[in-house]
Design a protein around this motif. Structure first.
Motif, PDB file in Angstrom:
ATOM      1  N   MET A  28       0.824  -1.192   0.000  1.00  0.00           N
ATOM      2  CA  MET A  28       0.000   0.000   0.000  1.00  0.00           C
ATOM      3  C   MET A  28       0.875   1.266   0.000  1.00  0.00           C
ATOM      4  O   MET A  28       0.554   2.228  -0.691  1.00  0.00           O
ATOM      5  N   ILE A  29       1.947   1.254   0.753  1.00  0.00           N
ATOM      6  CA  ILE A  29       2.815   2.426   0.803  1.00  0.00           C
ATOM      7  C   ILE A  29       3.457   2.684  -0.566  1.00  0.00           C
ATOM      8  O   ILE A  29       3.633   3.834  -0.967  1.00  0.00           O
ATOM      9  N   TYR A  30       3.745   1.619  -1.303  1.00  0.00           N
ATOM     10  CA  TYR A  30       4.330   1.796  -2.632  1.00  0.00           C
ATOM     11  C   TYR A  30       3.313   2.402  -3.603  1.00  0.00           C
ATOM     12  O   TYR A  30       3.674   3.160  -4.488  1.00  0.00           O
ATOM     13  N   GLY A  31       2.064   2.059  -3.429  1.00  0.00           N
ATOM     14  CA  GLY A  31       1.006   2.658  -4.247  1.00  0.00           C
ATOM     15  C   GLY A  31       0.893   4.150  -4.003  1.00  0.00           C
ATOM     16  O   GLY A  31       0.774   4.951  -4.940  1.00  0.00           O
ATOM     17  N   VAL A  32       0.941   4.539  -2.739  1.00  0.00           N
ATOM     18  CA  VAL A  32       0.872   5.954  -2.382  1.00  0.00           C
ATOM     19  C   VAL A  32       2.094   6.694  -2.921  1.00  0.00           C
ATOM     20  O   VAL A  32       1.971   7.780  -3.491  1.00  0.00           O
ATOM     21  N   LEU A  33       3.268   6.113  -2.759  1.00  0.00           N
ATOM     22  CA  LEU A  33       4.484   6.749  -3.270  1.00  0.00           C
ATOM     23  C   LEU A  33       4.458   6.840  -4.795  1.00  0.00           C
ATOM     24  O   LEU A  33       4.913   7.829  -5.369  1.00  0.00           O
ATOM     25  N   GLY A  34       3.928   5.816  -5.450  1.00  0.00           N
ATOM     26  CA  GLY A  34       3.809   5.843  -6.900  1.00  0.00           C
ATOM     27  C   GLY A  34       2.870   6.949  -7.369  1.00  0.00           C
ATOM     28  O   GLY A  34       3.171   7.687  -8.313  1.00  0.00           O
TER      29      GLY A  34
END
Length: 54
Positions: free
Chosen positions: A1-7
């Protein structure tokens, strides 16, 4: 989920940067055109004709 937000943040930053750069270039072109028109009165249009028919 954090990678989605960062993306998403990365995509938003890239799009905002392009839009901001385009706006800056547009403003620069307007300033150059206004400066050229002010420097050369022969290129100015008659204001009564520049607004079209009334």
């Amino acid at each position: 989920m954090i990678y989605g937000v960062l993306g998403l943040l990365g995509v938003w930053t890239a799009l905002y940067g392009k839009r901001s750069q385009a706006e800056g270039e547009r403003r620069e072109a307007e300033a150059i055109a206004a400066g050229a028109a002010a420097a050369d009165p022969a290129t100015r249009q008659d204001e009564s004709r520049s607004h079209g028919p009334r």
